[in-house]
Design a protein around this motif. Structure first.
Motif, PDB file in Angstrom:
ATOM      1  N   LEU A   4       1.007  -1.375  -0.112  1.00  0.00           N
ATOM      2  CA  LEU A   4      -0.042  -0.121   0.133  1.00  0.00           C
ATOM      3  C   LEU A   4       0.978   1.245   0.244  1.00  0.00           C
ATOM      4  O   LEU A   4       1.910   1.316   1.117  1.00  0.00           O
ATOM      5  CB  LEU A   4      -1.002   0.035   0.896  1.00  0.00           C
ATOM      6  N   TYR A   5       0.540   2.165  -0.928  1.00  0.00           N
ATOM      7  CA  TYR A   5       1.149   3.514  -0.829  1.00  0.00           C
ATOM      8  C   TYR A   5       0.560   4.312   0.166  1.00  0.00           C
ATOM      9  O   TYR A   5      -0.716   4.457  -0.681  1.00  0.00           O
ATOM     10  CB  TYR A   5       1.613   4.152  -2.376  1.00  0.00           C
ATOM     11  N   LEU A   6       0.683   5.155   1.127  1.00  0.00           N
ATOM     12  CA  LEU A   6      -0.011   6.330   1.997  1.00  0.00           C
ATOM     13  C   LEU A   6       0.990   7.206   1.915  1.00  0.00           C
ATOM     14  O   LEU A   6       2.246   7.313   2.091  1.00  0.00           O
ATOM     15  CB  LEU A   6       0.182   5.738   3.532  1.00  0.00           C
ATOM     16  N   THR A   7       0.420   8.079   1.344  1.00  0.00           N
ATOM     17  CA  THR A   7       0.220   9.725   0.916  1.00  0.00           C
ATOM     18  C   THR A   7      -0.657  11.051   1.043  1.00  0.00           C
ATOM     19  O   THR A   7      -2.116  10.145   1.910  1.00  0.00           O
ATOM     20  CB  THR A   7       1.264   9.851  -0.814  1.00  0.00           C
ATOM     21  N   ILE A  47       4.430   1.634   2.184  1.00  0.00           N
ATOM     22  CA  ILE A  47       4.862   2.280   1.352  1.00  0.00           C
ATOM     23  C   ILE A  47       4.700   3.898   1.075  1.00  0.00           C
ATOM     24  O   ILE A  47       3.895   4.053   1.134  1.00  0.00           O
ATOM     25  CB  ILE A  47       5.950   1.728   0.403  1.00  0.00           C
ATOM     26  N   ILE A  48       6.454   4.853   2.219  1.00  0.00           N
ATOM     27  CA  ILE A  48       6.172   6.598   2.176  1.00  0.00           C
ATOM     28  C   ILE A  48       7.263   6.693   0.980  1.00  0.00           C
ATOM     29  O   ILE A  48       7.980   6.137   0.459  1.00  0.00           O
ATOM     30  CB  ILE A  48       6.194   6.148   2.986  1.00  0.00           C
ATOM     31  N   SER A  49       7.516   8.465   0.883  1.00  0.00           N
ATOM     32  CA  SER A  49       8.468   8.955   0.442  1.00  0.00           C
ATOM     33  C   SER A  49       9.199   9.524   1.392  1.00  0.00           C
ATOM     34  O   SER A  49      10.342   9.874   1.529  1.00  0.00           O
ATOM     35  CB  SER A  49       7.860   9.630  -0.320  1.00  0.00           C
ATOM     36  N   GLY A  50       8.217   9.327   2.814  1.00  0.00           N
ATOM     37  CA  GLY A  50       9.032   9.615   3.390  1.00  0.00           C
ATOM     38  C   GLY A  50       8.809  11.755   4.062  1.00  0.00           C
ATOM     39  O   GLY A  50       9.890  12.581   4.418  1.00  0.00           O
ATOM     40  N   GLN A  51       7.584  11.923   2.877  1.00  0.00           N
ATOM     41  CA  GLN A  51       7.841  13.775   3.645  1.00  0.00           C
ATOM     42  C   GLN A  51       7.149  14.327   4.800  1.00  0.00           C
ATOM     43  O   GLN A  51       6.230  13.380   5.542  1.00  0.00           O
ATOM     44  CB  GLN A  51       6.330  13.947   1.940  1.00  0.00           C
ATOM     45  N   LEU A  52       7.845  14.867   5.229  1.00  0.00           N
ATOM     46  CA  LEU A  52       6.930  15.580   6.974  1.00  0.00           C
ATOM     47  C   LEU A  52       5.649  15.594   6.411  1.00  0.00           C
ATOM     48  O   LEU A  52       4.393  16.105   5.070  1.00  0.00           O
ATOM     49  CB  LEU A  52       7.120  16.675   6.755  1.00  0.00           C
ATOM     50  N   GLY A  53       4.318  15.482   7.408  1.00  0.00           N
ATOM     51  CA  GLY A  53       3.044  15.099   7.004  1.00  0.00           C
ATOM     52  C   GLY A  53       1.875  13.210   7.449  1.00  0.00           C
ATOM     53  O   GLY A  53       2.629  12.797   8.212  1.00  0.00           O
TER      54      GLY A  53
END
Length: 183
Positions: A4-7, A47-53
């Motif tokens: 799962l892509y979480l954003t 999976i995430i890209s590590g963005q703040l928030g």
């Protein structure tokens, strides 16, 4: 579903500038409410890209769920090296604490920021590498989350790619439920 892509929106797009802001716990609650049934159904990776928030708060939710669901893993796939370099020290420390606990960490581009094309490619990559998306996004509210959302819509046109959207009504409901349970 395995990955799962979480954003979603970045912290400043919510108007949040500290991780102990009251709204963060409601955002995390909404993420947990959506994630839990997926985890119970066998979700293996977020999976995430590590963005703040949204992404880093979501990582904290994953860590909490890992206490009960040891099959669940967190992957951080940054768009480029040293993405946190321009952040203030508090945010850098928070980011590094998340990355240190992640099960997998890598960068899509193994070089520092060179331009917005890296972010565009990151959105395509994350959607391509996942089976579904969980996104905090409101169609009427502009923000950086629209780019991965548009990429997900493209993928969903041609194949099964569920997009689980959390909107501001969902966040409001999570806040109200939390308030009721505290009374």
């Amino acid at each position: 579903m395995k990955v799962l892509y979480l954003t979603g929106y970045k912290a400043f797009e919510f108007g949040i500038f500290k991780n102990d802001h009251e709204a963060v716990k409601y955002i995390k609650k909404a993420i947990e409410q959506r994630l839990l049934p997926m985890v119970e159904d066998g979700l293996e990776w977020v999976i995430i890209s590590g963005q703040l928030g949204t992404e880093l708060w979501g990582a904290e939710v994953v860590f909490a769920l890992q206490e009960e669901y040891d099959q669940l893993k967190l992957g951080v796939l940054t768009p480029y090296l040293k993405q946190e370099e321009s952040w203030n020290e508090t945010n850098q420390e928070y980011y590094r604490s998340i990355v240190a606990r992640a099960d997998f960490v890598d960068s899509i581009f193994h070089k520092p920021y060179e331009g917005p094309q890296q972010l565009k490619i990151k959105n395509k990559y994350m959607v391509h590498k996942s089976d579904a998306m969980l996104i905090i996004f409101e169609d009427e509210k502009d923000g950086s989350a629209k780019y991965p959302y548009q990429e997900a819509l493209k993928k969903a046109e041609n194949q099964s790619y569920p997009i689980y959207q959390v909107n501001f009504d969902d966040l409001q409901m999570a806040a109200e439920e939390s308030t009721w349970s505290e009374e």
